[in-house]
Design an enzyme around this catalytic site. Sequence first.
Site, PDB file in Angstrom:
ATOM      1  CD  GLU A  57      38.720  41.611  36.730  1.00 36.00           C
ATOM      2  OE1 GLU A  57      39.536  40.764  37.086  1.00 36.00           O
ATOM      3  OE2 GLU A  57      37.537  41.607  37.119  1.00 36.00           O
ATOM      4  N   GLY A  83      37.268  39.004  42.950  1.00 34.37           N
ATOM      5  CA  GLY A  83      38.657  39.400  43.233  1.00 34.37           C
ATOM      6  C   GLY A  83      38.833  40.908  43.364  1.00 34.37           C
TER       7      GLY A  83
HETATM    8  C1  5RP Z   1      38.646  39.600  39.802  1.00 36.77           C
HETATM    9  C2  5RP Z   1      37.892  38.627  38.971  1.00 36.77           C
HETATM   10  C3  5RP Z   1      38.467  37.261  38.852  1.00 36.77           C
HETATM   11  O1  5RP Z   1      38.739  37.013  37.525  1.00 36.77           O
HETATM   12  C4  5RP Z   1      37.463  36.277  39.382  1.00 36.77           C
HETATM   13  O2  5RP Z   1      37.179  36.631  40.727  1.00 36.77           O
HETATM   14  C5  5RP Z   1      37.992  34.837  39.319  1.00 36.77           C
HETATM   15  O3  5RP Z   1      39.048  34.669  40.223  1.00 36.77           O
HETATM   16  P1  5RP Z   1      39.732  33.267  40.438  1.00 36.77           P
HETATM   17  O4  5RP Z   1      40.409  32.901  39.168  1.00 36.77           O
HETATM   18  O5  5RP Z   1      40.683  33.512  41.585  1.00 36.77           O
HETATM   19  O6  5RP Z   1      38.643  32.296  40.823  1.00 36.77           O
HETATM   20  O7  5RP Z   1      36.878  38.897  38.395  1.00 36.77           O
HETATM   21  O8  5RP Z   1      37.957  40.819  39.914  1.00 36.77           O
END
Ligand code: 5RP
Length: 235
Positions: A108, A102
């Site tokens: 994060e 994401g």
């Molecule tokens: C964003 C992330 C998200 O938490 C990860 O990509 C999971 O996303 P989703 O809940 O849409 O599957 O690490 O950087």
Amino acid sequence: MTMDRDALKRAAALRAIDFVESGMILGLGTGSTAAFVIEALGARVAAGLDILAIPTSERSAAQARQLGIRLESFAEHQRIDLTIDGADEVEEGTLNLIKGLGGALLREKIVAAASDRLVIVVDHDKLVPRLGTHTPVPVEVAQFGWQATAAALGRLGSTPKLRLATEDHQFITDGGNYILDCAFGPIADPQRLERRIEMIVGVFESGLFVGRSTAVVMASTSGVAVMTPAERKLP
Ligand code: 5RP
């Protein structure tokens, strides 16, 4: 009856909200599963829950603001009681993670590192025997010299790909950086790889989260399970 993926994500989010208590400083994750967490938190705040939150992305900040969740920053609080976030892969047993599909991995990781507890919300498709099984490792890098940084990541055994937002435009993170998605295949020693990636000049952080999960809330068609790493207990 089969549940669709969003229903599973929502079920995991609702269970994770049980860990939240009034008075907490909360880290807000990013992604479609974390968005269900923020939505549920908004409803609890409207019903009187008293929390302050630090978001991991502009996207999550905008959603939280709209729902009336009070936002603060590291200027006011350098420790966070609890962060609830999603993940792209969760390794069985260790609960080590790949995050960052994401695009918010640097913020994060900063938020996770400042958190007393990190609770991860996923649906069962994210559970893998080894990290790297389905997902590349996203690595956030400086725009300047990214080709040299990519070559160095390639020498660790991956095939780095510059993430694009559209056919002609690079994806830019909230911090103004690029992401290189590095396919390593199944990773035997994520801790060693995490250290080796982060030693490369030009790298800010990798999406490998090793030894950071306090618990993983995983929803499947048979229910919601709360898993903890073998060697740790929920405080
Ligand atoms: C964003 C992330 C998200 O938490 C990860 O990509 C999971 O996303 P989703 O809940 O849409 O599957 O690490 O950087």
